[in-house]
Every structure is written in C-alpha cells, then in structure tokens.
Design an enzyme around this catalytic site. Structure first.
Site, PDB file in Angstrom:
ATOM      1  N   THR A 286       0.850  -1.189   0.000  1.00 21.78           N
ATOM      2  CA  THR A 286       0.000   0.000   0.000  1.00 21.78           C
ATOM      3  C   THR A 286       0.889   1.243   0.000  1.00 21.78           C
ATOM      4  O   THR A 286       1.288   1.727  -1.048  1.00 21.78           O
ATOM      5  CB  THR A 286      -0.950  -0.008   1.216  1.00 21.78           C
ATOM      6  OG1 THR A 286      -0.195  -0.281   2.402  1.00 21.78           O
ATOM      7  CG2 THR A 286      -2.013  -1.090   1.050  1.00 21.78           C
TER       8      THR A 286
ATOM      9  N   LYS B 236       4.179  -6.951   3.523  1.00 27.36           N
ATOM     10  CA  LYS B 236       3.905  -5.534   3.308  1.00 27.36           C
ATOM     11  C   LYS B 236       3.789  -4.854   4.662  1.00 27.36           C
ATOM     12  O   LYS B 236       3.401  -5.453   5.663  1.00 27.36           O
ATOM     13  CB  LYS B 236       2.642  -5.321   2.477  1.00 27.36           C
ATOM     14  CG  LYS B 236       1.320  -5.718   3.131  1.00 27.36           C
ATOM     15  CD  LYS B 236       0.709  -4.740   4.090  1.00 27.36           C
ATOM     16  CE  LYS B 236       0.575  -3.359   3.511  1.00 27.36           C
ATOM     17  NZ  LYS B 236      -0.027  -2.406   4.527  1.00 27.36           N
TER      18      LYS B 236
ATOM     19  N   THR C 157       1.642  -3.701  11.970  1.00 24.67           N
ATOM     20  CA  THR C 157       0.661  -3.598  10.892  1.00 24.67           C
ATOM     21  C   THR C 157       1.277  -4.142   9.610  1.00 24.67           C
ATOM     22  O   THR C 157       2.145  -3.524   9.023  1.00 24.67           O
ATOM     23  CB  THR C 157       0.251  -2.137  10.682  1.00 24.67           C
ATOM     24  OG1 THR C 157      -0.301  -1.660  11.894  1.00 24.67           O
ATOM     25  CG2 THR C 157      -0.786  -2.027   9.590  1.00 24.67           C
TER      26      THR C 157
END
Length: 446
Positions: free
Chosen positions: A185, A211, A222
């Site tokens: 992202t 990621k 995260t």
C-alpha cells in the site's frame, strides 16, 4: 570459519548481527548453513501464485492489487493476527478457518482493508474464499483471506468478484514477485525474502513476501506476511515456532505506535521437499534459525521502509529486573514522539531518552542508568558524560544507529527496532479523502 549458533549470542549482539545482514547473506549455524535465494513467497517447492489488477482503489488503476498463493500439495498451517479488539472481516474469517483446520490457499488484496464493514464485510470475505475454493477444488475453510488498505469502506466486489476465477488460473511458481507487488500500500518497494538450507542431503526452502510501512507497533506490527516452506511439520510444532518467531521479530518493531485491524502472518508447510522436521530431529534447530531469519529480515525491511522515515534505530535495553520491564522500557523509548522527533533532527538528546525510561512503568534507579548513543557514552549514572556533543551529533546523522540503555538492576534484556518521526509522515497521513470519494462514485458510501 568455525560454525556457531546464533543462540550463543546475547540479544544485544544478535541485534548487531541482524544489522549486518545486508552484507552477510549466509548464516553459519551449528547444524548447517542457509543462504538467501530468489523466488519470494513461491521459492519453496509446490507453491504457485497469480496476481491481477482489479482497480480496487480506483477503476482506472493498472497496478496489481489482487493476489493468490496456493500449495499444490496439502499443507499444515499456522498464523498470528492483530491483537486489536477491532478486527477486520478478513482476520475474523481467516482465524475461524485456521481453527477448523489447515489452509492451502491465501487470497489477498490491497486498497481496501474490509475492516469495520459489519456483517456485510464478513460475508464478502467468506464469498471470496468460497469462489476461490470452488475453482481450486478445495473446501472454503481451506482458503484464508487477507486485506489491507483503507478502513471503513465496503469492498468494491463489483470489480473483485468477476476476477476471482481468473485469479485461480495460470498459477505459476514464477509469479511470487507479483504477489509481493499486489499487497503493498504505502510501501515504496516490495518485500521478499527466501532462503534454502541443506538437511540430510535434501534442500529445504522457505519463501516469503510482506507488506508494511505505516501503523506499525506491536503486537503485531501492521502488516501482511505470507511464508511458505516445503518442509513437512506437524501443526502443533509449526504453531509453536511461528508464535515464537513472531514474538522475536514482528512484535519488536514500531514506526508510529499505531496498531492496525488487519495484521496477519500466515505460514504454510507442504512437505514437498521430502524432509520431515520435528523437535529433536536433525535439522530442526537449523530450520528454526532460518525461519527466524526470514521473519527478522522482513521485520527490518518494514521499519526501513517506514512512511517517510529517515532513521532506523535499534533500542537495546539491558540490566532490567525482569523481561517484562526490559520490554516496557524499550517500547517506551521506541514509541516516544519526543525521542523520535529528536532523531529526525539529528539531535542526540539523551535527556528525552532517560525521561521516557522514567515514565515507562518500570522499576528504575536514576543514578544507575547508563545510555550509549551510536556506540558513544552519553549518560552514566543518570548524568551527562564528557563525550563531546559534536561527536554524538555526528554519529546520529547516520541512517542507522543503536541506542543502548543499561538499567544496571538485573540481567534481562530486550530489543526493539524503530524509526524517527518526520514532518513528511504527518503530511503523508493527513487525508484519505480521495479513497472515500471513489467509494461514493461506486455507490458504496454517501
């Protein structure tokens, strides 16, 4: 070179070893060697993948944003997930599927987190699993689903659902890199790590993609991390080493102190190498070392690629009364906005560090605290040293450095990997309006 085991090193020394991995790509272990290889998440035998561009965030976008990883052979599997009380639909569904058995396929997307989307979001995640399972001849519970992106927006299934059957076609081992591209992202680059090791004359491989760049804080960071190995490992043993590996790696990183709703690490083992591993079996320790290397390298890459960061800082705490207290101090310093801001300015402000130590909730004695910054003594016994400030300032201009804190109250230690905090980070995260505007055009929100 005399073989040594990484377990012989202290956490502090081990941290230094990890920092040199960009140069030293072969670890010598008491049980053998492993080396880095190409191939990413499909480097291990028997794993194939595919990725497509669906325009999840924007219909006209051409970047890959939907991916699938599949094991040709049955697997055992294990995973860890966010400890946030608010969990994305994909996390709920994948956790449920893992509780019911082993997963053999993982469908993942970027651009939309499918989080805080209620019962409809769970239905969407289940539908994705069902469509993929039917196409691959699996049960829906054998498919896990991972999503990352904007929280609170319904998934644009009008663009995803028609492409899922196509996603299951033309699977190939050479498409691992496409998966790594499809799940990023705010990352600036793909994150792939793969290794191979020799066990009893046979080659065993571990491949991964990951990621993560923002909203990074334990537990877990995260991220989405997919790991595949062609070793055969019973479920209970795989669960044990995955949990331990995540604790030593992904749970020791922070960028901004925020925890996401979607954090997922999934590990699949299909036995295609013909090597069966278990505690006490030759090669077991070597495999664990290799798996932890893969996880640690991915954790480091997440921090190094943090949103608009300029520093990679290792915070080492030693001499704590208990492990829990060492952890509290390390995380307190690593998450401090004041400390991180000073690092961004190249300011070796040990006063900000010691104040974070003091409010961390750990038993400390001010007159016993020692602090080294980038290898130079900055504080001894809670007071300023005679190290010239210019020397300290010069050291913290480096892209990477270590802050070592010794409480001198015990023998426990803990390491956290963190970053600075930049004005550009704030600017980057000021608005997600464009994504909500597209969702409005799709008829998914008002």
């Amino acid at each position: 070179m005399r073989p040594v085991s990484i377990e012989h090193f202290s956490l502090a020394d081990r941290a230094l070893l990890w920092q040199t991995q960009g140069v030293i790509n072969i670890f010598i272990m008491s049980t053998g060697t492993f080396k880095e290889i190409e191939g990413g998440v499909t480097a291990a035998k028997g794993f194939v993948a595919n990725a497509l561009a669906c325009g999840i965030k924007k219909p006209t976008a051409t970047r890959l944003d939907l991916a699938l990883v599949y094991s040709i052979e049955p697997t055992t599997s294990a995973g860890t997930f966010t400890t946030n009380r608010v969990r994305a639909a994909c996390v709920r569904v994948s956790q449920n599927h893992l509780r019911r058995g082993n997963v053999r396929a993982i469908v993942a997307n970027s651009g939309n987190a499918n989080a805080c989307t209620g019962a409809a979001g769970v239905a969407v995640a289940r539908k994705e699993c069902s469509i993929v399972a039917k196409k691959l001849g699996l049960k829906p519970a054998e498919v896990a689903v991972c999503s990352t992106g904007v929280i609170g927006l319904p998934m644009p299934m009008i663009r995803i659902e028609p492409r899922l059957p196509e996603l299951c076609e033309n699977l190939a081992a050479e498409k691992g890199h496409d998966v790594a591209s499809a799940i990023i992202t705010s990352d600036t680059r793909e994150k792939e790590v793969a290794v191979e090791l020799n066990i009893n004359g046979k080659t065993v491989r571990i491949g991964s993609c990951c990621k993560g760049a923002g909203m990074i804080a334990p537990c877990m960071a995260t991220m989405i991390c997919l790991v595949c190995t062609d070793a055969a490992i019973e479920r209970e043993h795989l669960e044990t080493i995955v949990k331990a590996g995540v604790s030593k790696t992904f749970n020791r990183i922070t960028i901004d102190g925020d925890m996401s709703t979607n954090d997922t690490c999934l590990v699949l083992a299909n036995g295609a190498s013909g090597v069966s591993l278990a505690p006490g079996v030759e090669g077991w320790d070597a495999f664990i070392n290799a798996l932890e290397f893969v996880m640690m390298e991915q954790a480091r890459r997440i921090v190094q690629d943090g949103e608009r960061v300029t520093k990679f800082v290792t915070v080492q705490v030693e001499g704590a009364p208990t492990l829990a207290e060492a952890k509290r101090v390390a995380e307190g310093v690593a998450k401090s906005s004041l400390v991180k801001s000073s690092w961004n300015g190249g300011d070796p402000n040990w006063g900000r560090i010691i104040h974070a130590v003091g409010y961390s909730g750990t038993r400390v004695r001010e007159e016993k605290i020692d602090i080294d910054i980038a290898g130079l003594p900055a504080c001894r016994g809670g007071e300023q040293t005679d190290t010239p400030s210019d020397h300290l300032r010069e050291r913290v201009q480096a892209r990477e450095f270590t802050v070592r804190i010794n409480l001198n109250l015990g023998s426990e230690e803990y390491v956290v990997y963190t970053t600075d905090l930049s004005p550009e980070y704030v600017d980057f995260n000021r608005s997600e309006y464009a994504y909500w505007n597209q969702a409005k055009q799709d008829g998914l929100t008002k």
